[in-house]
Design an enzyme around this catalytic site. Structure first.
Site, PDB file in Angstrom:
ATOM      1  CG  ASP A 125      -1.717   7.732   0.111  1.00 50.51           C
ATOM      2  OD1 ASP A 125      -0.745   8.492  -0.017  1.00 50.51           O
ATOM      3  OD2 ASP A 125      -2.593   7.588  -0.762  1.00 50.51           O
TER       4      ASP A 125
ATOM      5  CG  ASP B 121      -1.719   1.234   1.373  1.00 56.34           C
ATOM      6  OD1 ASP B 121      -2.447   1.567   0.427  1.00 56.34           O
ATOM      7  OD2 ASP B 121      -1.626   1.890   2.425  1.00 56.34           O
TER       8      ASP B 121
END
Length: 296
Positions: free
Chosen positions: A82, A80
């Site tokens: 952010d 991932d």
């Protein structure tokens, strides 16, 4: 050759898994005589697992992408962006809270914005409309949010602790890796470039690539397919409960590094590990991962 198990005292044990009593010819914390070549025994007292429970454990580990000793068969790492690689979630939250307050929304906006962590933009917008009604000035709030965000990011976009070391180790091990994010392709490219790591990734999956973003598993299923792999041999690294739900639903081995939100009990149950930072992720991979003779 004399079998090492011969002439050992027999014990009557109760399986710690199902409670069934069974005979054991070994003493002390040990490997089961029937399954020693497959599985290590627990070392929490004299009781052990019966052969049936050991076999069930082997099946569970295989389904989770592990070999029979509990090590993970890892063919790719899916990251991932952010809050996981980039320290952006606090920027997003502060920018949105400020934008809402600028337009007179002074209720518990922080809690609302925290609930959006890990979700794609359209779902966040739907949450705002659900909270404030269809007359909510989304366009104005969005412009204020972007202005606040860009002002903060103009000073630079920091990486999360341990990010460089993790990426360096994966690259050195020639382990395929991908970005799997709820952000748009445009934002993803801009932020990875601003953080100085865009060149490290050939494979990037964003919300633009699927009809359903996280917590749907679609992004992770697509990422695994891009590598020609089953999700079960991919490690997914996430910071949010929504991201964990997506990775787990896809069948990936999921590691959570909490950022803005506390992991729920459900998320903890879905994760193979919950660790404090990316440096700890690297240590988990070194300890638990099998990388086809590559070394991290």
């Amino acid at each position: 050759m004399t079998n090492r198990l011969e002439n050992q005292p027999t014990r009557r044990l109760a399986c710690i898994g199902c409670g069934t009593e069974f005979n054991c010819s070994l003493s002390g914390p040990c490997w089961c005589s029937d399954e020693a070549f497959r599985l290590p025994m627990p070392a929490d007292g004299s009781d052990c697992l019966c052969p049936d429970c050991l076999r069930k454990l082997a099946e569970q580990r295989a389904a989770a992408g592990c070999d029979v000793t509990g090590r993970w068969n890892v063919s790719a790492v899916l990251l991932d962006m952010d809050g996981t690689l980039l320290d952006t979630e606090r920027v997003y939250l502060d920018s949105l809270v400020a934008a809402l307050k600028m337009h007179g929304y002074t209720d518990d906006t922080t809690t609302l914005c925290q609930a959006m962590v890990g979700l794609p933009g359209p779902e966040c917008e739907a949450m705002l409309h659900a909270r404030y009604g269809e007359s909510f000035p989304l366009a104005e709030i969005s412009r204020a949010f972007v202005s606040n965000r860009d002002e903060i990011l103009s000073a630079g976009l920091p990486l999360k602790s341990g990010a460089v070391e993790l990426l360096d180790a994966l690259q050195a091990a020639e382990c395929p890796m991908a970005i799997v994010t709820s952000s748009s392709q445009r934002t993803t490219d801009a932020h990875l470039t601003l953080a100085g790591i865009r060149h490290r990734f050939e494979t990037i999956l964003t919300r633009d690539d699927v009809a359903r973003g996280k917590p749907s598993p679609d992004l992770y299923l697509l990422a695994a397919a891009r590598f020609g792999l089953k999700p079960e041999v991919c490690v997914a690294v996430e910071d949010s409960n929504h991201g964990v739900a997506a990775a787990h639903a896809a069948g990936a081995i999921t590691i959570m590094v909490p950022d803005m939100v506390t992991p729920t009990e459900e998320s903890r149950a879905r994760c193979a590990a919950v660790v404090p930072d990316l440096g700890a992720v690297l240590e988990v991979l070194r300890t638990r991962g099998e990388f086809d003779r590559r070394s991290l």
